[in-house]
Design an enzyme around this catalytic site. Structure first.
Site, short mmCIF file in Angstrom:
data_model
loop_
_atom_site.label_atom_id
_atom_site.label_comp_id
_atom_site.label_asym_id
_atom_site.label_seq_id
_atom_site.Cartn_x
_atom_site.Cartn_y
_atom_site.Cartn_z
N SER A 1 0.81 -1.15 0.03
CA SER A 1 0.04 0.06 -0.04
C SER A 1 0.89 1.28 0.14
CB SER A 1 -0.98 0.05 1.29
OG SER A 1 -2.03 -0.86 1.03
N1 SAH Z 1 -1.33 -4.88 3.81
C1 SAH Z 1 -0.55 -4.78 2.46
C2 SAH Z 1 -1.35 -4.52 1.38
C3 SAH Z 1 -1.50 -5.80 0.75
S1 SAH Z 1 -2.65 -5.96 -0.57
C4 SAH Z 1 0.58 -3.89 2.68
O1 SAH Z 1 1.15 -4.04 3.88
O2 SAH Z 1 1.01 -3.19 1.93
C5 SAH Z 1 -3.95 -6.62 -0.23
C6 SAH Z 1 -3.76 -8.22 -0.04
O3 SAH Z 1 -5.00 -8.67 0.57
C7 SAH Z 1 -3.05 -9.06 -1.11
O4 SAH Z 1 -2.05 -9.70 -0.71
C8 SAH Z 1 -4.14 -10.04 -1.28
O5 SAH Z 1 -3.93 -11.32 -1.59
C9 SAH Z 1 -5.00 -10.05 0.02
N2 SAH Z 1 -6.49 -10.68 0.11
C10 SAH Z 1 -7.18 -10.22 -0.89
N3 SAH Z 1 -8.53 -11.35 -0.54
C11 SAH Z 1 -7.93 -11.78 0.79
C12 SAH Z 1 -8.76 -12.55 1.77
N4 SAH Z 1 -9.93 -12.94 1.69
N5 SAH Z 1 -8.17 -13.07 2.94
C13 SAH Z 1 -6.87 -12.55 3.08
N6 SAH Z 1 -6.10 -11.94 2.09
C14 SAH Z 1 -6.89 -11.32 1.11
#
Ligand code: SAH
Length: 295
Positions: free
Chosen positions: A136
């Protein structure tokens, strides 16, 4: 009321009931989430300046990145200095909470991205982390962390927080600096493993990573004082709402309207009673999709 991120006409940044054109629903029941209208004061938040919107905003954001972001790397600054500069820019953009700024000054974001991207790690931008996912944007991490802290039902050092979507683990590491306990769920095995590797050297004892489907929450570890959903769905599942403590807060980007260029809104849900939640619509944001199941 606050300025829209695009600087255009003022746009509502909070409300206690759902707008008629964009009804957030619980996933299972399909009923509107707001069961009682709470005449609460709006949370103490500032309007966002998120670089989403039309091409003009994107061009301006890109220009800022060119002049203030990766230029630091080119100027041969150390990661520590680049991080300080990032934090200064975040403060200038409206992130105010001292603990959040301190946490973001602490966590080495360059350790969470591929080496080839590390010179851009302190730019205020999302970056690819593989598997079609992104780390993010720092502003969004700061903003969401600040919103988690804004009105917790317990002191931050006692708070138990659930993150859905670990990705590379950066947001989880920042959260773990400011609250008591963090659980973070990721549905893609390779990213869960990668986050574990990224975090090992940093030693974050109050952070637990979980491989699984975050849509189910983590009932065995709940209830939670706060939840931070890092991927965009159409609704907040009932399972997650049920795992919030009364007084607890969940932040989730939701695609409230279909077919309008994938617009998403950051929503704040507060559990106001055993079976009541208030909903507040905050900023326009852009997140990767929330998906069911594991991969
Ligand atoms: N928190 C991260 C951003 C991750 S992007 C950061 O520090 O920058 C969003 C993430 O959500 C992705 O890795 C994706 O695989 C995950 N995601 C999407 N749907 C999900 C679900 N149902 N359960 C767990 N993770 C999920």
């Amino acid at each position: 009321m606050a300025q829209s991120p695009a600087g255009g006409p003022p746009r509502k940044t909070w409300m206690v009931d759902m707008p008629s054109t964009a009804t957030a629903k619980t996933a299972r029941s399909g009923k509107p989430i707001v069961k009682t209208v709470v005449k609460a004061k709006p949370p103490a938040i500032r309007p966002a300046r998120v670089p989403v919107g039309g091409p003009r905003e994107q061009a301006e954001h890109d220009r800022r990145e060119r002049t203030q972001g990766s230029g630091h790397a080119r100027a041969g600054l150390t990661p520590e200095r680049m991080r300080e500069r990032m934090v200064e820019r975040l403060a200038a953009s409206g992130i105010r909470h001292p603990a959040v700024l301190a946490a973001m000054n602490q966590v080495p974001r360059h350790r969470f991205v591929d080496e080839g991207l590390s010179s851009r790690a302190y730019d205020d931008t999302a970056l690819p982390i593989g598997h079609a996912q992104t780390i993010s944007q720092p502003y969004v991490v700061g903003r969401m962390t600040e919103l988690v802290l804004a009105d917790l039902p317990v002191a931050p050092r006692l708070a138990r927080v659930l993150e859905i979507g670990t990705g590379c683990g950066y947001q989880a590491a920042v959260l773990a600096q400011v609250v008591g306990e963090v659980y973070s769920i990721e549905r893609i095995r390779a990213l869960h493993d990668r986050a574990r590797d990224n975090l090992r050297a940093l030693r974050v004892p109050n952070l637990r990573l979980v491989y699984g489907d975050g849509l189910l929450g983590l009932p065995q570890a709940g209830p939670f004082d706060a939840m931070l959903i890092a991927a965009a769905g159409e609704a907040l599942p009932d399972a997650l709402l049920d795992q919030l403590k009364v007084g607890g807060r969940a932040l989730a980007p939701l695609a409230l309207t279909r077919g309008r260029g994938g617009e998403q809104t950051l929503c704040l849900f507060v559990r106001t009673g055993r079976s009541s939640w208030s909903t507040t619509l905050l900023d326009a944001v852009r997140f990767v999709p929330l998906k069911p199941g594991i991969a």
